[in-house]
Scaffold this motif. Structure first.
Motif, mmCIF file in Angstrom:
data_model
loop_
_atom_site.group_PDB
_atom_site.id
_atom_site.type_symbol
_atom_site.label_atom_id
_atom_site.label_comp_id
_atom_site.label_asym_id
_atom_site.label_seq_id
_atom_site.Cartn_x
_atom_site.Cartn_y
_atom_site.Cartn_z
ATOM 1 N N UNK A 139 0.709 -1.351 -0.356
ATOM 2 C CA UNK A 139 0.355 -0.251 -0.131
ATOM 3 C C UNK A 139 1.386 1.670 -0.062
ATOM 4 N N UNK A 140 0.359 2.052 -0.605
ATOM 5 C CA UNK A 140 1.155 3.483 -0.953
ATOM 6 C C UNK A 140 0.753 4.463 0.496
ATOM 7 N N UNK A 141 1.319 3.771 1.616
ATOM 8 C CA UNK A 141 1.234 4.651 3.360
ATOM 9 C C UNK A 141 1.727 5.856 3.090
ATOM 10 N N UNK A 142 3.266 5.541 2.384
ATOM 11 C CA UNK A 142 3.731 6.949 3.107
ATOM 12 C C UNK A 142 3.412 8.004 2.474
ATOM 13 N N UNK A 143 2.356 8.062 1.444
ATOM 14 C CA UNK A 143 2.051 8.705 0.752
ATOM 15 C C UNK A 143 0.352 9.472 1.394
ATOM 16 N N UNK A 144 -0.197 8.379 1.448
ATOM 17 C CA UNK A 144 -1.460 8.309 2.185
ATOM 18 C C UNK A 144 -2.855 8.596 1.254
ATOM 19 N N UNK A 145 -3.499 8.287 2.168
ATOM 20 C CA UNK A 145 -4.944 8.595 0.957
ATOM 21 C C UNK A 145 -5.073 9.740 0.047
ATOM 22 N N UNK A 146 -5.779 8.849 -1.221
ATOM 23 C CA UNK A 146 -5.899 9.963 -2.070
ATOM 24 C C UNK A 146 -7.052 10.827 -1.898
ATOM 25 N N UNK A 147 -7.436 11.740 -2.589
ATOM 26 C CA UNK A 147 -8.908 12.742 -2.990
ATOM 27 C C UNK A 147 -9.434 12.082 -3.985
ATOM 28 N N UNK A 148 -10.466 13.072 -3.640
ATOM 29 C CA UNK A 148 -11.585 13.076 -5.174
ATOM 30 C C UNK A 148 -10.573 14.065 -5.859
ATOM 31 N N UNK A 149 -11.034 13.932 -7.565
ATOM 32 C CA UNK A 149 -11.174 15.027 -8.106
ATOM 33 C C UNK A 149 -9.509 15.431 -7.889
#
Length: 259
Positions: A139-149
């Protein structure tokens, strides 16, 4: 200091700009892996003025792009791999996933997805051996949760030691894995997965590339280009870098290459 050599055509097996308004999506890698349009994938603006068009996937319409298995797209013994995609999520599913690209069936092969199941909200890459074991998920946990749009540049790789994923050329997440990626006779798909028919993409995808090798950090940074992306033509490289283009397709055909 001499410029480090960049040869993105090395073991490139698929290059889809996804800048067509509809219909077949052309592979410009030279491998001829053109993608069939399933249920009318349309077009929408891309991530930047450089990559100005993208394919628009509507989950409720079960839209996807695909090509049947062939030797150029098959992994298997000793093969390393990398995939790149620009991704824009229209809506996050509830306790479910969105498929970005896959060569995946009954839990084996490889798949790049957005995972919004319990305790996850990340881009994820999974690679497995025959029978699904051994397998690795990162999982790309270093980046974190992506946003919509919002547009994201995602690169996932298997280097023979780890499966890896990074977002926007940021810190890489890795999971140890030393098996081969199984060579299944399943289709390569963008926006869908044979193993999870309900996990269609809901959003846009632009400029997908597939290599049978591990990309370097220098190559990842070059392709990200500060968030603008990099539009390049496979072909002869000059001392200043790969040939670039002001755009590859218009209604009248190919645009002029700018060296």
């Amino acid at each position: 200091m001499p410029r480090q050599a960049i040869n993105l055509t090395n073991q490139l097996v698929g290059y889809w700009l996804l800048n067509e308004a509809s219909g077949t999506r052309v592979d410009i890698s030279g491998q001829g892996n053109n993608l069939t349009d399933n249920n009318t994938v349309t077009g929408n603006p891309g991530p930047s003025s450089i990559l100005s068009l993208a394919s628009q996937f509507t989950k409720t319409n079960s839209e996807s792009l695909s090509i049947a298995d062939n030797a150029s797209l098959s992994m298997g013994a000793g093969v390393r791999m990398s995939v790149q995609a620009w991704i824009y999520i229209d809506a996050k599913p509830t306790n479910a996933t969105l498929t970005i690209l896959s060569k995946w069936t009954t839990g084996v092969g490889f798949i790049l997805l957005y995972d919004n199941r319990t305790d996850t909200d990340y881009f994820t890459f999974i690679a497995t051996a025959s029978g699904g074991s051994p397998n690795a998920s990162v999982n790309a946990t270093n980046f974190g949760a992506p946003s919509i749009g919002t547009w994201y540049f995602v690169v996932a790789t298997y280097d023979g030691t780890n499966v890896n994923i990074s977002v926007n050329n940021g810190a890489v997440n890795s999971t140890a894995y030393t098996g081969d990626i199984v060579d299944e006779a399943t289709a390569f798909q963008i926006g869908a997965s044979e193993a999870t028919p309900s996990a269609f993409m809901d959003g846009r995808i632009a400029q997908v590339l597939l290599w049978k090798r591990d990309l370097t950090a220098t190559e990842r940074a070059y392709l990200y280009n500060g968030g603008n992306g990099r539009l390049w033509l496979p072909g002869t490289r000059t001392a200043s870098g790969l040939r670039t283009a002001s755009g590859l397709r218009t209604a009248s055909g190919l645009r002029t290459v700018v060296s």
